[in-house]
Design an enzyme around this catalytic site. Structure first.
Site, short mmCIF file in Angstrom:
data_model
loop_
_atom_site.label_atom_id
_atom_site.label_comp_id
_atom_site.label_asym_id
_atom_site.label_seq_id
_atom_site.Cartn_x
_atom_site.Cartn_y
_atom_site.Cartn_z
N HIS A 99 0.45 3.67 -10.52
CA HIS A 99 -0.40 4.29 -9.46
C HIS A 99 0.28 5.03 -8.32
O HIS A 99 0.57 4.54 -7.29
CB HIS A 99 -1.10 3.27 -8.87
CG HIS A 99 -2.64 3.18 -7.99
ND1 HIS A 99 -2.37 4.06 -6.80
CD2 HIS A 99 -3.44 2.75 -8.02
CE1 HIS A 99 -3.56 4.24 -6.55
NE2 HIS A 99 -4.29 3.34 -7.02
N ASP B 102 -12.06 10.37 -6.60
CA ASP B 102 -11.61 9.11 -7.26
C ASP B 102 -12.32 9.24 -8.85
O ASP B 102 -13.22 9.09 -9.13
CB ASP B 102 -12.35 7.88 -6.73
CG ASP B 102 -11.81 6.76 -7.34
OD1 ASP B 102 -10.89 6.61 -8.31
OD2 ASP B 102 -12.34 5.48 -6.73
N ARG C 118 0.75 -6.29 -9.78
CA ARG C 118 1.53 -5.83 -8.46
C ARG C 118 1.58 -6.89 -7.16
O ARG C 118 2.15 -6.51 -6.14
CB ARG C 118 0.53 -4.73 -7.88
CG ARG C 118 -0.77 -5.02 -7.52
CD ARG C 118 -1.43 -3.87 -7.15
NE ARG C 118 -2.87 -4.11 -6.85
CZ ARG C 118 -3.75 -3.41 -6.13
NH1 ARG C 118 -3.25 -2.38 -5.42
NH2 ARG C 118 -5.06 -3.88 -5.99
N ARG D 198 1.05 -1.19 0.15
CA ARG D 198 0.08 0.03 -0.01
C ARG D 198 0.89 1.28 -0.10
O ARG D 198 1.48 1.68 0.97
CB ARG D 198 -1.04 -0.05 1.23
CG ARG D 198 -1.71 1.10 1.42
CD ARG D 198 -2.96 1.38 0.31
NE ARG D 198 -3.77 0.38 0.46
CZ ARG D 198 -4.63 0.15 -0.56
NH1 ARG D 198 -4.76 0.86 -1.58
NH2 ARG D 198 -5.60 -0.92 -0.47
N GLU E 107 -2.18 9.27 -11.05
CA GLU E 107 -1.56 7.97 -11.77
C GLU E 107 -1.50 8.18 -13.25
O GLU E 107 -2.51 8.52 -13.94
CB GLU E 107 -2.38 6.91 -11.32
CG GLU E 107 -2.85 6.81 -9.95
CD GLU E 107 -3.99 5.94 -9.56
OE1 GLU E 107 -4.27 5.06 -10.27
OE2 GLU E 107 -4.63 6.09 -8.53
#
Ligand code: BG6
Length: 293
Positions: free
Chosen positions: A162, A207, A93, A67, A265
């Protein structure tokens, strides 16, 4: 790549949180890259300190994404379009990359990491590919993710670098570079919203997937610095902060950590996914830097 792993002055193979990692140093800057997900978790410069944010509550374990830093989202972005059993943001990832070596280029050190399709990846993504990731560390951090279609069919994929930027307080920062672009708002569910304000400030969960190729800056008055996210061959920019409630729902995200980060991102997502004919390649690049204000 000429230099053998670990033999260059600027590259050290280490273990961090029990996982194999690389420490890259050049021009007074330093980065930490895990082979797990080719995940860059830290980039600091002599002048500006740490530019990336990583959660103190992150997992560092096989099968789990780290994270913070720069998760590499590939070959899809967000939830898988058809299969709920597959992980969000693809498998890259949480998959180990191979370190192919590093070399000095000008004032930078460049490490190359590779992920090649396998029976395991084909179970989730039925395509043959070679993905090459270059992590270049110098005065700026340059990340280039290139995919080559080594199969016989058309290959379509999404990708996002990201990037979690470290900020003193997301409520105080000003993001610029996206005015005039339209975005899909994943919080309200609206599509094609026009960004009219020159300056974007944060006042709640954010978002958004912008259609934009522009450079973005994030000014942080308390830190007296501006973070810069530049990019090439990237048609979309995602801007994300979970705010209070979403941060609480995430096990690997401290309840009080959300003000310290904002994601900007460089992506090719949604209708801007990359379509690769056989033998074709495409590279998506982001360049992260800072300047004093
Ligand atoms: C962002 C998405 O890029 O990543 C958000 O737009 C998502 O919707 C966020 O919540 C974090 O995703 P994850 O899978 O790392 O929790």
């Amino acid at each position: 790549m000429q230099s053998a792993p670990g033999h260059t002055r600027h590259t050290e193979q280490i273990e961090a949180h029990g996982l194999p990692a690389l420490r890259l140093r050049a021009s007074g800057s330093e980065a930490l890259v895990y082979l797990h997900g080719a995940h860059v978790t830290s980039f600091s410069t002599a002048e500006h300190g740490e530019l990336l944010w990583t959660s103190a509550h992150s997992h560092y374990a096989a099968g789990k994404a780290i994270r913070g830093g720069v998760p590499l989202c590939f070959p899809w972005f967000g939830a898988h379009a058809a299969r709920k059993d597959l992980p969000a943001h693809g498998f890259a990832r949480t998959t180990s990359f191979v370190f192919d070596g590093s070399e000095e280029r000008g004032d930078s050190v460049v490490a190359q990491l590779t992920l090649v399709s396998s029976p395991e990846t084909r179970g989730a993504f039925p395509h043959d590919f070679v993905a090459r990731y270059q992590v270049s560390v110098g005065r700026e951090l340059k990340l280039s993710f290139e995919v080559e279609n080594t199969g016989a069919d058309m290959l379509a994929y999404e990708v996002a670098l990201h990037t979690y930027l470290a900020v003193s307080d997301v409520r105080q920062v000003v993001l610029e570079g996206l005015s005039g672009a339209s975005y899909d708002d994943k919080v309200s569910g609206q599509s094609g919203v026009l960004q009219t304000d020159e300056k974007l400030r944060f006042a709640g969960e954010t978002d958004r997937v912008y259609t934009s190729t522009a450079r973005v800056t994030v000014s942080d008055p308390e830190r007296r610095r501006r973070l810069i996210v530049d990019k090439t061959a990237s048609a979309t920019t995602v801007v994300w902060n979970p705010w209070v409630d979403k941060a609480r729902r995430m096990a690997d995200f401290g309840d009080d950590e959300w003000p310290q980060m904002v994601c900007v991102e460089a992506a090719n997502a949604g209708s801007h996914r990359i379509q690769l004919p056989t033998a074709a390649r495409h590279g998506t690049t982001t360049i992260i830097s800072a300047e004093t204000t």
